[in-house]
Design a protein around this motif. Structure first.
Motif, PDB file in Angstrom:
ATOM      1  N   ILE A  45      11.884  55.943 -57.768  1.00  0.00           N
ATOM      2  CA  ILE A  45      10.583  55.613 -58.353  1.00  0.00           C
ATOM      3  C   ILE A  45      10.251  56.560 -59.501  1.00  0.00           C
ATOM      4  O   ILE A  45      10.206  57.784 -59.318  1.00  0.00           O
ATOM      5  CB  ILE A  45       9.482  55.681 -57.278  1.00  0.00           C
ATOM      6  CG1 ILE A  45       9.827  54.747 -56.106  1.00  0.00           C
ATOM      7  CG2 ILE A  45       8.134  55.303 -57.867  1.00  0.00           C
ATOM      8  CD1 ILE A  45       8.890  54.881 -54.913  1.00  0.00           C
ATOM      9  N   ALA A  46      10.029  55.983 -60.686  1.00  0.00           N
ATOM     10  CA  ALA A  46       9.664  56.764 -61.865  1.00  0.00           C
ATOM     11  C   ALA A  46       8.403  57.571 -61.583  1.00  0.00           C
ATOM     12  O   ALA A  46       7.462  57.067 -60.960  1.00  0.00           O
ATOM     13  CB  ALA A  46       9.444  55.838 -63.058  1.00  0.00           C
ATOM     14  N   CYS A  47       8.393  58.829 -62.037  1.00  0.00           N
ATOM     15  CA  CYS A  47       7.290  59.719 -61.645  1.00  0.00           C
ATOM     16  C   CYS A  47       6.586  60.360 -62.832  1.00  0.00           C
ATOM     17  O   CYS A  47       6.213  61.530 -62.797  1.00  0.00           O
ATOM     18  CB  CYS A  47       7.760  60.755 -60.635  1.00  0.00           C
ATOM     19  SG  CYS A  47       9.423  61.388 -60.837  1.00  0.00           S
ATOM     20  N   GLY A  48       6.420  59.577 -63.912  1.00  0.00           N
ATOM     21  CA  GLY A  48       5.531  60.003 -64.979  1.00  0.00           C
ATOM     22  C   GLY A  48       6.170  60.625 -66.186  1.00  0.00           C
ATOM     23  O   GLY A  48       5.477  61.249 -66.992  1.00  0.00           O
ATOM     24  N   THR A  91      12.417  56.124 -50.150  1.00  0.00           N
ATOM     25  CA  THR A  91      11.853  56.404 -51.467  1.00  0.00           C
ATOM     26  C   THR A  91      12.332  57.747 -52.009  1.00  0.00           C
ATOM     27  O   THR A  91      12.434  58.729 -51.279  1.00  0.00           O
ATOM     28  CB  THR A  91      10.320  56.410 -51.427  1.00  0.00           C
ATOM     29  OG1 THR A  91       9.868  57.302 -50.401  1.00  0.00           O
ATOM     30  CG2 THR A  91       9.788  55.020 -51.133  1.00  0.00           C
ATOM     31  N   GLY A  92      12.624  57.769 -53.305  1.00  0.00           N
ATOM     32  CA  GLY A  92      13.062  58.993 -53.959  1.00  0.00           C
ATOM     33  C   GLY A  92      12.521  59.082 -55.368  1.00  0.00           C
ATOM     34  O   GLY A  92      12.095  58.077 -55.955  1.00  0.00           O
ATOM     35  N   ALA A  93      12.522  60.291 -55.911  1.00  0.00           N
ATOM     36  CA  ALA A  93      11.981  60.535 -57.250  1.00  0.00           C
ATOM     37  C   ALA A  93      13.007  60.202 -58.323  1.00  0.00           C
ATOM     38  O   ALA A  93      14.204  60.456 -58.165  1.00  0.00           O
ATOM     39  CB  ALA A  93      11.539  61.990 -57.368  1.00  0.00           C
ATOM     40  N   HIS A  94      12.495  59.676 -59.429  1.00  0.00           N
ATOM     41  CA  HIS A  94      13.349  59.284 -60.565  1.00  0.00           C
ATOM     42  C   HIS A  94      12.801  59.942 -61.839  1.00  0.00           C
ATOM     43  O   HIS A  94      12.196  59.272 -62.690  1.00  0.00           O
ATOM     44  CB  HIS A  94      13.335  57.762 -60.683  1.00  0.00           C
ATOM     45  CG  HIS A  94      14.365  57.185 -61.604  1.00  0.00           C
ATOM     46  ND1 HIS A  94      15.647  57.671 -61.696  1.00  0.00           N
ATOM     47  CD2 HIS A  94      14.293  56.138 -62.474  1.00  0.00           C
ATOM     48  CE1 HIS A  94      16.316  56.967 -62.579  1.00  0.00           C
ATOM     49  NE2 HIS A  94      15.516  56.029 -63.075  1.00  0.00           N
ATOM     50  N   PRO A  95      12.970  61.260 -61.966  1.00  0.00           N
ATOM     51  CA  PRO A  95      12.420  61.964 -63.126  1.00  0.00           C
ATOM     52  C   PRO A  95      13.088  61.534 -64.431  1.00  0.00           C
ATOM     53  O   PRO A  95      14.300  61.312 -64.489  1.00  0.00           O
ATOM     54  CB  PRO A  95      12.731  63.441 -62.829  1.00  0.00           C
ATOM     55  CG  PRO A  95      13.053  63.489 -61.373  1.00  0.00           C
ATOM     56  CD  PRO A  95      13.647  62.170 -61.039  1.00  0.00           C
ATOM     57  N   GLY A  96      12.271  61.432 -65.469  1.00  0.00           N
ATOM     58  CA  GLY A  96      12.782  61.082 -66.785  1.00  0.00           C
ATOM     59  C   GLY A  96      11.988  61.783 -67.859  1.00  0.00           C
ATOM     60  O   GLY A  96      10.986  62.457 -67.577  1.00  0.00           O
ATOM     61  N   ILE A  97      12.423  61.614 -69.090  1.00  0.00           N
ATOM     62  CA  ILE A  97      11.747  62.262 -70.208  1.00  0.00           C
ATOM     63  C   ILE A  97      11.046  61.230 -71.076  1.00  0.00           C
ATOM     64  O   ILE A  97      11.548  60.110 -71.273  1.00  0.00           O
ATOM     65  CB  ILE A  97      12.749  63.094 -71.047  1.00  0.00           C
ATOM     66  CG1 ILE A  97      12.008  63.994 -72.032  1.00  0.00           C
ATOM     67  CG2 ILE A  97      13.778  62.213 -71.744  1.00  0.00           C
ATOM     68  CD1 ILE A  97      12.846  65.111 -72.584  1.00  0.00           C
TER      69      ILE A  97
END
Length: 244
Positions: free
Chosen positions: A31-34, A60-66
């Motif tokens: 899940i995208a997190c901002g 559920t897991g975090a999907h960090p992006g830039i």
């Protein structure tokens, strides 16, 4: 028997209806997190849909992006390892305030950055060890997987169902005219080769053998792929039959 879990990158640009439809075929939701996409509310929405899946909730897991003009597929010229650590800290904290954190998978440019650069790879693995000792979803046979295993960090090796591979085991860049796979039948051929021979066929026909010690993998379909729902449905049916 190789165990395969289906995952999808969610909370990005899909509608809630599409998120719900995709979720019914998943084992894991990244899940995208901002960063490249998502916010606190979209994390909560995805987590609710994951929890509602019966009889077993989607992990559920975090999907960090830039944040970038191309949805997180490129990096700013001044992106440092310290900027990377700060990005991870902010987005992981946001995520755990809204959902259960069971795994972490980097998005886009960050996913490729830690494969390509030793300093960023070390920063990433150091962060996971010190902040959230959870499974790292990473390229099967890649450098992150190898280094994480050396450090005794938990990993979930990942292959992609909707992307073509280059002969060296990397993904064909999205700029390549044949980067994406749209055919469910081609996806099923990939899964059959994977479950029977523990390998993937690259776009040029090269056979990419996966590490023999892998007992489980996670297979990704991107939510923004035009045929994402069709591919996930077909993959789920195939994997359920294999497990019978």
């Amino acid at each position: 028997m190789l165990e395969i879990f289906l995952n999808c990158d969610l909370g990005e640009w899909e509608t809630r209806e599409q998120t719900a439809a995709l979720m019914t075929h998943l084992d894991m939701a990244n899940i995208a997190c901002g960063g490249h996409a998502g916010d606190l509310q979209s994390i909560k929405d995805c987590a609710e849909l994951a929890e509602a899946k019966k009889p077993i909730a989607v992990s559920t897991g975090a999907h960090p992006g830039i944040d970038s003009d191309d949805h997180g597929r490129s990096l700013p010229y001044d992106f440092s390892t310290e900027s990377f650590r700060l990005l991870l800290e902010i987005q992981i904290q946001r995520f755990i305030s809204a959902a259960d954190l069971n795994h972490i998978k980097l998005h886009g440019a960050l996913y490729h950055l830690v494969e390509a650069d030793e300093d960023y790879r070390k920063a990433y693995l150091d962060f996971v060890r010190s902040h959230c000792l959870i499974s790292i979803v990473c390229l099967a046979g890649g450098k992150v997987a190898i280094e994480a295993e050396k450090r005794n960090l938990p990993i979930l090796p990942e292959i992609f169902l909707d992307r073509h591979y280059a002969s060296d085991g990397s993904l064909l860049p999205r700029t390549h005219r044949n980067a994406m796979i749209h055919s469910a039948s081609e996806v099923l051929e990939r899964l059959e080769l994977l479950t029977e021979k523990h390998c993937i066929m690259a776009y040029d026909g090269t056979m990419i053998e996966l590490p023999a010690h892998y007992e489980c993998l996670t297979a990704c379909v991107h939510s923004d792929s035009p045929s994402s729902l069709e591919i996930l449905k077909a993959a789920k049916v195939y994997l359920d039959k294999v497990e019978e």
